[in-house]
Design an enzyme around this catalytic site. Structure first.
Site, PDB file in Angstrom:
ATOM      1  N   CYS A 121       0.759  -1.072   0.017  1.00 39.93           N
ATOM      2  CA  CYS A 121       0.033   0.015  -0.059  1.00 39.93           C
ATOM      3  C   CYS A 121       0.753   1.276  -0.007  1.00 39.93           C
ATOM      4  O   CYS A 121       0.380   2.226  -0.307  1.00 39.93           O
ATOM      5  CB  CYS A 121      -0.958  -0.093   1.004  1.00 39.93           C
ATOM      6  SG  CYS A 121      -2.207  -1.310   1.127  1.00 39.93           S
ATOM      7  N   HIS A 264      -2.974   7.383   1.238  1.00 40.05           N
ATOM      8  CA  HIS A 264      -3.478   6.259   1.039  1.00 40.05           C
ATOM      9  C   HIS A 264      -4.831   5.948   1.743  1.00 40.05           C
ATOM     10  O   HIS A 264      -4.890   6.287   3.082  1.00 40.05           O
ATOM     11  CB  HIS A 264      -2.462   5.022   1.718  1.00 40.05           C
ATOM     12  CG  HIS A 264      -3.044   3.611   1.609  1.00 40.05           C
ATOM     13  ND1 HIS A 264      -3.490   3.171   0.152  1.00 40.05           N
ATOM     14  CD2 HIS A 264      -3.137   2.735   2.559  1.00 40.05           C
ATOM     15  CE1 HIS A 264      -3.893   2.084   0.520  1.00 40.05           C
ATOM     16  NE2 HIS A 264      -3.891   1.588   1.988  1.00 40.05           N
ATOM     17  N   ASN A 294     -10.026   0.314  -0.552  1.00 39.30           N
ATOM     18  CA  ASN A 294      -8.688   0.547  -0.363  1.00 39.30           C
ATOM     19  C   ASN A 294      -8.086   0.005  -1.656  1.00 39.30           C
ATOM     20  O   ASN A 294      -8.148  -1.532  -1.745  1.00 39.30           O
ATOM     21  CB  ASN A 294      -8.258  -0.433   0.890  1.00 39.30           C
ATOM     22  CG  ASN A 294      -6.677  -0.359   1.068  1.00 39.30           C
ATOM     23  OD1 ASN A 294      -6.004   0.084   0.103  1.00 39.30           O
ATOM     24  ND2 ASN A 294      -6.236  -0.793   2.110  1.00 39.30           N
TER      25      ASN A 294
HETATM   26  N1  COA Z   1     -19.048  -7.879   8.685  1.00 39.50           N
HETATM   27  C1  COA Z   1     -19.815  -8.125   9.896  1.00 39.50           C
HETATM   28  N2  COA Z   1     -18.840  -8.338  10.748  1.00 39.50           N
HETATM   29  C2  COA Z   1     -17.278  -8.558  10.720  1.00 39.50           C
HETATM   30  C3  COA Z   1     -16.939  -8.188   9.572  1.00 39.50           C
HETATM   31  C4  COA Z   1     -17.876  -8.028   8.494  1.00 39.50           C
HETATM   32  N3  COA Z   1     -17.102  -7.780   7.231  1.00 39.50           N
HETATM   33  N4  COA Z   1     -15.537  -8.512   9.629  1.00 39.50           N
HETATM   34  C5  COA Z   1     -15.235  -8.872  10.699  1.00 39.50           C
HETATM   35  N5  COA Z   1     -16.602  -9.037  11.652  1.00 39.50           N
HETATM   36  C6  COA Z   1     -16.677  -9.211  12.848  1.00 39.50           C
HETATM   37  C7  COA Z   1     -15.597 -10.261  13.370  1.00 39.50           C
HETATM   38  O1  COA Z   1     -15.893 -11.445  13.155  1.00 39.50           O
HETATM   39  C8  COA Z   1     -15.693  -9.787  14.986  1.00 39.50           C
HETATM   40  O2  COA Z   1     -16.706 -10.567  15.574  1.00 39.50           O
HETATM   41  P1  COA Z   1     -16.693 -11.269  16.870  1.00 39.50           P
HETATM   42  O3  COA Z   1     -16.275 -10.118  17.942  1.00 39.50           O
HETATM   43  O4  COA Z   1     -17.792 -12.115  17.106  1.00 39.50           O
HETATM   44  O5  COA Z   1     -15.188 -12.311  16.739  1.00 39.50           O
HETATM   45  C9  COA Z   1     -16.206  -8.190  14.923  1.00 39.50           C
HETATM   46  O6  COA Z   1     -16.605  -8.063  13.708  1.00 39.50           O
HETATM   47  C10 COA Z   1     -15.093  -7.242  15.110  1.00 39.50           C
HETATM   48  O7  COA Z   1     -13.960  -7.807  14.480  1.00 39.50           O
HETATM   49  P2  COA Z   1     -12.595  -6.784  14.534  1.00 39.50           P
HETATM   50  O8  COA Z   1     -11.752  -7.582  13.455  1.00 39.50           O
HETATM   51  O9  COA Z   1     -11.995  -6.437  15.861  1.00 39.50           O
HETATM   52  O10 COA Z   1     -13.283  -5.604  13.600  1.00 39.50           O
HETATM   53  P3  COA Z   1     -12.552  -4.070  13.691  1.00 39.50           P
HETATM   54  O11 COA Z   1     -13.384  -2.972  14.508  1.00 39.50           O
HETATM   55  O12 COA Z   1     -11.152  -4.186  14.038  1.00 39.50           O
HETATM   56  O13 COA Z   1     -12.854  -3.845  12.200  1.00 39.50           O
HETATM   57  C11 COA Z   1     -11.265  -3.874  10.295  1.00 39.50           C
HETATM   58  C12 COA Z   1     -12.153  -4.841  11.229  1.00 39.50           C
HETATM   59  C13 COA Z   1     -10.737  -4.761   9.168  1.00 39.50           C
HETATM   60  C14 COA Z   1     -12.469  -3.053   9.396  1.00 39.50           C
HETATM   61  C15 COA Z   1     -10.470  -2.940  11.185  1.00 39.50           C
HETATM   62  O14 COA Z   1      -9.513  -3.611  11.896  1.00 39.50           O
HETATM   63  C16 COA Z   1      -9.644  -2.224  10.058  1.00 39.50           C
HETATM   64  O15 COA Z   1     -10.139  -1.390   9.378  1.00 39.50           O
HETATM   65  N6  COA Z   1      -8.264  -2.630  10.168  1.00 39.50           N
HETATM   66  C17 COA Z   1      -7.219  -1.843   9.424  1.00 39.50           C
HETATM   67  C18 COA Z   1      -7.138  -2.470   8.050  1.00 39.50           C
HETATM   68  C19 COA Z   1      -6.516  -1.804   7.067  1.00 39.50           C
HETATM   69  O16 COA Z   1      -6.426  -0.597   6.672  1.00 39.50           O
HETATM   70  N7  COA Z   1      -5.697  -2.634   6.247  1.00 39.50           N
HETATM   71  C20 COA Z   1      -5.123  -2.319   5.055  1.00 39.50           C
HETATM   72  C21 COA Z   1      -3.760  -1.769   5.322  1.00 39.50           C
HETATM   73  S1  COA Z   1      -3.039  -0.718   4.268  1.00 39.50           S
END
Ligand code: COA
Length: 337
Positions: A121, A264, A294
């Protein structure tokens, strides 16, 4: 290819972008996996994204060539003006040839150098710093830098893959630079960083040997993005403001001296947090993740092309480009346009 050797200015002369035909909205995702529009919008800010189709010539080189054609048109240049084509991507159609060579062939084979860089990224921002130095140093006169990725190829659109499938979209963006007699044009300050020990927060294993120590990956993981979402979020939300401050300090500028922050697009919450931390108004830190998701190496040039074509970024502006992502990597490039 070259002009007189020695330091000189670097002018941004053209931008372009290309996206696949097909969109995948949050409502479409609701039909494929256990998720909801509300969850996705609240956690990421994303509403829709584009998904490529190789049968429709929408791989990295197909999208990259289309975007490059538009950038050449905007710059008023022809293919034979190019001295170098650099493509930042982590999803080239094949490991060999480089996507940049396929792009060169598609646009009319100018015979210039062409190669890929992979900085995930952060690749486009690293590419900006590299391409700038090649022009500034006097060796190359006109360089096209492409950022193109099709992460949809590395996803499973099922509930098991939902934490990454919702985030990524496909696109390409291009910037063309030219040597300029005005030495004040070009990079004012830049930085490039890596914490290689953080690689396991986001990776794409090909086989079981690629797994982090102590982790047993199921075969279904091979070829698909593995991400520690919370870990990447924590890294990005802390790193982003530090990177802005480091770059401002190097340049001896205040946050409000910069006309536009082109970042980004990883997660709208990360971008909004940075905007609040530096007390920037909405118009100064661009967000388009709602419409594209993204798009990895394409996200920064995609933003820039929208900003240039709408007249919100223009000659005379100071623009800070910022990237972070897999590696872990983070970097900046502050330009006087
Ligand atoms: N829809 C619904 N629920 C979802 C889901 C989706 N698409 N994806 C994950 N969940 C659930 C998980 O299973 C988890 O459930 P549980 O508590 O029963 O286990 C819950 O939501 C929370 O998951 P978590 O991963 O802790 O959520 P989060 O608040 O961290 O959000 C992201 C997830 C991926 C959106 C977030 O972590 C994020 O944006 N991270 C940065 C990613 C990024 O920028 N990547 C690119 C790098 S350049």
């Amino acid at each position: 290819m070259t002009g007189a050797p020695g330091p000189r200015g670097v002018r941004l002369v053209g931008t372009g972008r290309a996206v696949p035909k097909r969109t995948l909205t949050n409502a479409d995702l609701e039909k494929l996996m256990d998720t909801s529009d509300e969850w996705i919008v609240q956690r990421t800010g994303i509403r829709t994204r584009y998904i490529s189709d190789r049968a429709n010539d929408e791989g990295v080189s197909g999208l990259g060539a289309r975007a490059l054609g538009l950038a050449l048109e905007a710059a008023g240049l022809s293919v034979s003006d190019l001295d170098l084509i650099i493509c930042s991507t982590m999803t080239a159609e094949m490991p060999c040839p480089p996507a940049a060579c396929l792009i060169a062939a598609r646009i009319g084979n100018p015979g210039c150098g062409a190669f890929d860089i992979n900085g995930a990224c952060c690749g486009f921002v690293f590419g900006l710093n590299v391409a700038h130095e090649m022009v500034r140093g006097g060796t190359y006169r006109t360089v096209a830098l492409i950022g193109a990725d099709t992460l949809s190829a590395l996803q499973t659109y099922t509930t098991a893959g939902r934490s990454t499938a919702i985030i990524f979209g496909d696109a390409a963006g291009v910037v063309i630079f030219r040597a300029d007699p005005n030495p004040s044009l070009g990079i004012i300050a830049q930085s490039m960083h890596t914490d290689g020990t953080g690689w396991k927060d986001i990776y794409v294993p090909r086989c079981r040997h690629d797994a982090p120590p102590g982790v047993e990956l199921p075969e279904s993981a091979f070829g698909h993005v593995q991400m520690n979402g919370a870990g990447v979020f924590k890294f990005a939300v802390g790193t982003f403001p530090r990177l802005i401050q480091e770059t401002l300090d190097k340049a001896g500028l205040r946050a409000t001296d910069v006309d536009m922050y082109v970042c980004h697009q990883s997660n709208a919450r990360i971008l909004h947090a940075a905007r609040e931390r530096f007390n920037l108004d909405e118009s100064r830190l661009y967000v388009n993740i709602d419409r594209y998701g993204n798009t990895v190496a394409a996200s920064v040039p995609l933003c820039l092309d929208e900003l240039v074509r709408s007249g919100r970024v223009k000659p005379g502006h100071k623009v800070m480009f910022l990237g972070f992502g897999g590696g872990l990597t983070w970097g900046s490039s502050l330009w006087q346009l």
